[in-house]
Design a protein around this motif. Structure first.
Motif, PDB file in Angstrom:
ATOM      1  N   TYR A 103      -9.866   1.269  12.336  1.00 47.79           N
ATOM      2  CA  TYR A 103      -8.442   1.326  11.979  1.00 47.79           C
ATOM      3  C   TYR A 103      -7.694   2.412  12.764  1.00 47.79           C
ATOM      4  CZ  TYR A 103     -10.294  -1.020   7.757  1.00 47.79           C
ATOM      5  OH  TYR A 103     -10.950  -1.848   6.886  1.00 47.79           O
TER       6      TYR A 103
ATOM      7  N   LYS B  17     -11.991  -7.432   5.937  1.00 42.61           N
ATOM      8  CA  LYS B  17     -11.420  -6.561   6.965  1.00 42.61           C
ATOM      9  C   LYS B  17     -12.326  -5.374   7.214  1.00 42.61           C
ATOM     10  CE  LYS B  17      -7.505  -3.596   7.598  1.00 42.61           C
ATOM     11  NZ  LYS B  17      -6.394  -2.953   6.978  1.00 42.61           N
TER      12      LYS B  17
ATOM     13  N   CYS C 174       0.860  -1.188   0.000  1.00 41.88           N
ATOM     14  CA  CYS C 174       0.000   0.000   0.000  1.00 41.88           C
ATOM     15  C   CYS C 174       0.887   1.224   0.000  1.00 41.88           C
ATOM     16  CB  CYS C 174      -0.900   0.025   1.229  1.00 41.88           C
ATOM     17  SG  CYS C 174      -2.237   1.227   1.069  1.00 41.88           S
TER      18      CYS C 174
ATOM     19  N   SER D 124      -3.488  -3.769   0.201  1.00 40.43           N
ATOM     20  CA  SER D 124      -4.546  -3.299   1.103  1.00 40.43           C
ATOM     21  C   SER D 124      -5.146  -1.970   0.666  1.00 40.43           C
ATOM     22  CB  SER D 124      -3.986  -3.159   2.523  1.00 40.43           C
ATOM     23  OG  SER D 124      -3.057  -2.098   2.581  1.00 40.43           O
TER      24      SER D 124
ATOM     25  N   GLN E 129     -12.136   2.691  -0.076  1.00 39.06           N
ATOM     26  CA  GLN E 129     -12.577   1.591   0.800  1.00 39.06           C
ATOM     27  C   GLN E 129     -14.101   1.515   0.791  1.00 39.06           C
ATOM     28  OE1 GLN E 129     -10.658   2.368   4.582  1.00 39.06           O
ATOM     29  NE2 GLN E 129      -8.633   1.891   3.755  1.00 39.06           N
TER      30      GLN E 129
ATOM     31  N   ARG F 268     -10.956   7.849   3.452  1.00 37.57           N
ATOM     32  CA  ARG F 268     -10.669   6.801   2.473  1.00 37.57           C
ATOM     33  C   ARG F 268     -11.952   6.253   1.810  1.00 37.57           C
ATOM     34  NH1 ARG F 268      -5.377   6.548   3.911  1.00 37.57           N
ATOM     35  NH2 ARG F 268      -4.698   5.585   5.866  1.00 37.57           N
TER      36      ARG F 268
ATOM     37  N   TYR G 127      -3.569  -9.035  16.255  1.00 36.50           N
ATOM     38  CA  TYR G 127      -2.555  -8.567  17.210  1.00 36.50           C
ATOM     39  C   TYR G 127      -2.573  -9.407  18.490  1.00 36.50           C
ATOM     40  CZ  TYR G 127      -2.821  -4.735  13.918  1.00 36.50           C
ATOM     41  OH  TYR G 127      -2.833  -4.018  12.753  1.00 36.50           O
TER      42      TYR G 127
ATOM     43  N   VAL H 289      -8.830  -6.256  13.329  1.00 34.73           N
ATOM     44  CA  VAL H 289      -8.011  -5.037  13.213  1.00 34.73           C
ATOM     45  C   VAL H 289      -7.709  -4.349  14.548  1.00 34.73           C
ATOM     46  CG1 VAL H 289      -8.803  -4.616  10.861  1.00 34.73           C
ATOM     47  CG2 VAL H 289      -9.994  -3.512  12.784  1.00 34.73           C
TER      48      VAL H 289
ATOM     49  N   PHE I  61      -4.250   1.673  14.449  1.00 35.46           N
ATOM     50  CA  PHE I  61      -3.247   1.306  13.443  1.00 35.46           C
ATOM     51  C   PHE I  61      -2.632   2.550  12.816  1.00 35.46           C
ATOM     52  CE2 PHE I  61      -2.033   0.798   9.032  1.00 35.46           C
ATOM     53  CZ  PHE I  61      -1.314  -0.372   8.998  1.00 35.46           C
TER      54      PHE I  61
ATOM     55  N   CYS J 196      -3.822   6.204   0.128  1.00 36.62           N
ATOM     56  CA  CYS J 196      -3.303   4.910  -0.338  1.00 36.62           C
ATOM     57  C   CYS J 196      -2.874   4.932  -1.794  1.00 36.62           C
ATOM     58  CB  CYS J 196      -4.342   3.818  -0.098  1.00 36.62           C
ATOM     59  SG  CYS J 196      -4.778   3.655   1.646  1.00 36.62           S
TER      60      CYS J 196
ATOM     61  N   CYS K 173      -0.055   4.151   1.656  1.00 35.15           N
ATOM     62  CA  CYS K 173      -0.383   5.142   2.689  1.00 35.15           C
ATOM     63  C   CYS K 173       0.720   5.336   3.726  1.00 35.15           C
ATOM     64  CB  CYS K 173      -1.717   4.830   3.346  1.00 35.15           C
ATOM     65  SG  CYS K 173      -1.695   3.351   4.352  1.00 35.15           S
ATOM     66  N   GLU K 174       1.541   4.318   3.957  1.00 33.72           N
ATOM     67  CA  GLU K 174       2.620   4.510   4.924  1.00 33.72           C
ATOM     68  C   GLU K 174       3.782   5.320   4.326  1.00 33.72           C
ATOM     69  OE1 GLU K 174       0.862   0.739   5.038  1.00 33.72           O
ATOM     70  OE2 GLU K 174       2.897   0.129   5.607  1.00 33.72           O
TER      71      GLU K 174
END
Ligand code: PBG
Length: 326
Positions: free
Chosen positions: A201, A248, A120, A165, A221, A217, A313, A273, A204, A130, A122-123
């Motif tokens: 989310y 998700k 993705c 994603s 999404q 988003r 997680y 998530v 995250f 994204c 977005c990071e």
């Protein structure tokens, strides 16, 4: 036949008979642990909204993975926090990027763990969306080029599987084509096929530092109200070549997991998530719930709905709990 001949409680009499008729089980080999990798050395930044989760530099990431592997976790999902971001997220495709470097080191020191990399932008983008922005919108077709490039670079680093994603149209087809062209025919794609525009989310986005700097988003999404549309997304991804279908979030979308399992022959993954995780942690901290029992029940419900794979997680604590029980 009904009551009094039929008595459902006969099969609940003690744990032996309950276990004999038990329908669903969680296996450690079904669980995938998400991990966040950042640049630097000896870094272990706690993520305040996700107790027990950290941004880890590669050295600490390796020790964590060794520990996870030791307690039976067989797969991880990697997210990168790069040193710098730009408008088009080009660092995501850099062969010396943080995730690429991490994968090489993981493969050198823990070769038997299945490494999945999130694909993705977005990071990696300064605006946190994204994809590539044009006229204030995420431009689909340019973005999928970039995602395919990122996938090839991640496969070159040695990832076992890629997991896009982003929710762009046509990205599975594009990624498959480019992976095949680069001779990564055997790298599977786990597609975030039905990914909803979810407020679950939140934690995250703190962890991965990827909140959108403007807008939201919702133009890529899915609308949480729609399940038929989710099935269309899933069918398209199957046609485009996805190997595993992901839904998700998981908990508010158990109906979608169930439908996808009923209507396709695909392996199904569910992503439990960050927000789902954090709610349990917060209530557990307050001792309002029996945390470990709740975690077990949640994972069981996701399995029962039809998920083969659960990304969670809770994977580490679940594996630890299961080890202590045996
Ligand atoms: C990146 C991505 C997100 C998550 C996984 N990959 C964030 C988002 O779409 O905003 C969320 C995971 C979680 O909440 O645990 N696109």
């Amino acid at each position: 036949m009904s009551f009094p001949q039929t008595r459902m409680r006969r099969l609940r009499k003690n744990s032996i008979i309950r276990n004999l008729v038990n329908e669903t089980k969680i296996d450690i080999s079904d669980l995938v642990m998400p991990l966040f990798v950042c640049t630097g050395k000896n870094i272990k930044n706690p993520i305040p909204s996700m107790p027990g989760n950290y941004q880890l530099s590669i050295d600490n990431l390796i020790s964590e993975i060794q520990e996870l592997h030791h307690i039976g976790i067989q797969a991880i999902l990697l997210f990168g926090i790069p040193e710098y971001k730009d408008e088009d997220g080009s660092v995501a495709c850099d062969e010396n990027g943080i995730v690429q470097r991490a994968i090489k080191e993981i493969k050198a020191s823990v070769p038997n763990i299945w490494v999945i990399a999130d694909i993705c932008n977005c990071e990696y983008t300064s605006h946190g969306h994204c994809g590539i922005i044009e006229n204030n919108e995420v431009e689909n077709d340019k973005t999928i080029e970039q995602l395919a490039k990122q996938s090839v670079s991640i496969a070159k680093a040695g990832a076992d599987m890629v997991a896009p994603s982003d929710m762009m149209d046509g990205r599975i087809q594009k990624i498959r084509k480019e992976l095949d062209a680069a001779e990564f025919q055997n790298v599977p794609i786990m597609s975030y096929s039905a990914k909803f525009a979810s407020s679950f989310y939140g934690p995250f986005r703190d962890a991965a530092e990827c909140s959108p700097q403007f807008g939201d988003r919702k133009t890529y999404q899915m609308n949480p109200a729609n399940s038929r549309e989710a099935l269309r997304e899933v069918m398209l991804d199957i046609e485009e070549g996805a190997d595993i279908i992901m839904i998700k979030p998981a908990l508010s979308y158990l109906d979608i997991i169930y439908k996808v399992k009923e209507q396709t022959n695909m392996p199904v993954a569910a992503y439990n998530v960050s927000g789902e995780f954090s709610m349990v942690k917060a209530a557990g901290e307050k001792e309002w719930i029996n945390e470990m029992n709740v975690i077990h029940e949640i994972l069981l419900s996701i399995k029962r709905a039809g998920a083969d794979i659960i990304i969670t997680y809770h994977a580490k604590e679940m594996a630890q709990a299961m080890q202590n029980n045996t």
